[in-house]
Design a protein around this motif. Structure first.
Motif: not given
Ligand SMILES: [Fe+2]
Length: 183
Positions: A32-47, A74-86
């Motif tokens: 997550a820390r590392r992803a934070g370093e790349a947050a500015s290079v993606v269109a959807d940093p929250e995702l 991924a199956h668990y996340l779909r069951r709880i209604g997470a975005a398909e992209r996630l």
């Protein structure tokens, strides 16, 4: 209402399901820390941050279904209604499709091949199992040492190496560009 894409929601969910696996949580903190370093290079940093926290949630003891953690997560996340992209990012993280093919397990989400996907793969493959920063090559060598040369995970990672290295290189180039080190 709680956002189902936000990093805080994702962090809470990951910590809840992986509470018995502190080493895995340490890895996620690093990713997550590392992803934070790349947050500015993606269109959807929250995702991206949400995917960083959740990519290994399928290791959660209560969530094991097929035993292949990208898909169980991924199956668990779909069951709880997470975005398909996630769900798709989790299902396909770090070239999971190659190991899935070797195991004969279909993945129903396409690999989106976006900057978010590259950054997730980069963050995962440049973070050690205990959450420290490493290189893709060192991480691949560590996987081989941990599982043994003939293990399906090692064979899959070796096959995936060019894609993993390319995703990391694209991400690092995007970061350098944003920092003004490359025109
Ligand atoms: Fe990971």
């Amino acid at each position: 209402m709680t956002s189902r894409a936000g990093g805080r929601w994702a962090e809470r969910l990951a910590r809840e399901h992986l509470a018995l696996l502190p080493r895995r949580v340490a890895h996620l903190e690093g990713v997550a820390r590392r992803a934070g370093e790349a947050a500015s290079v993606v269109a959807d940093p929250e995702l991206l941050i949400a995917a960083a926290w959740l990519h290994d949630i399928g290791y959660g003891p209560a969530l094991v279904e097929t035993g292949f953690h990208p898909l169980d997560g991924a199956h668990y996340l779909r069951r709880i209604g997470a975005a398909e992209r996630l769900c798709g990012l989790v299902a396909n993280h770090s070239s999971a499709r190659i190991e899935a093919r070797r195991r004969g397990i279909p993945i129903e989400w396409a690999d989106e091949e976006s900057a978010e996907r590259d950054a997730l793969w980069w963050a995962d493959t440049t973070t050690t199992p205990t959450g420290h920063v490493t290189t893709v090559s060192a991480r691949l060598a560590e996987v081989e040492a941990r599982y043994g040369a003939d293990h399906i995970v090692t064979l899959s990672v070796a096959e995936a190496a060019p894609s993993l290295l390319a995703a990391a290189e694209r991400t690092e180039q995007r970061i350098r560009r944003v920092r003004g080190q490359v025109k």
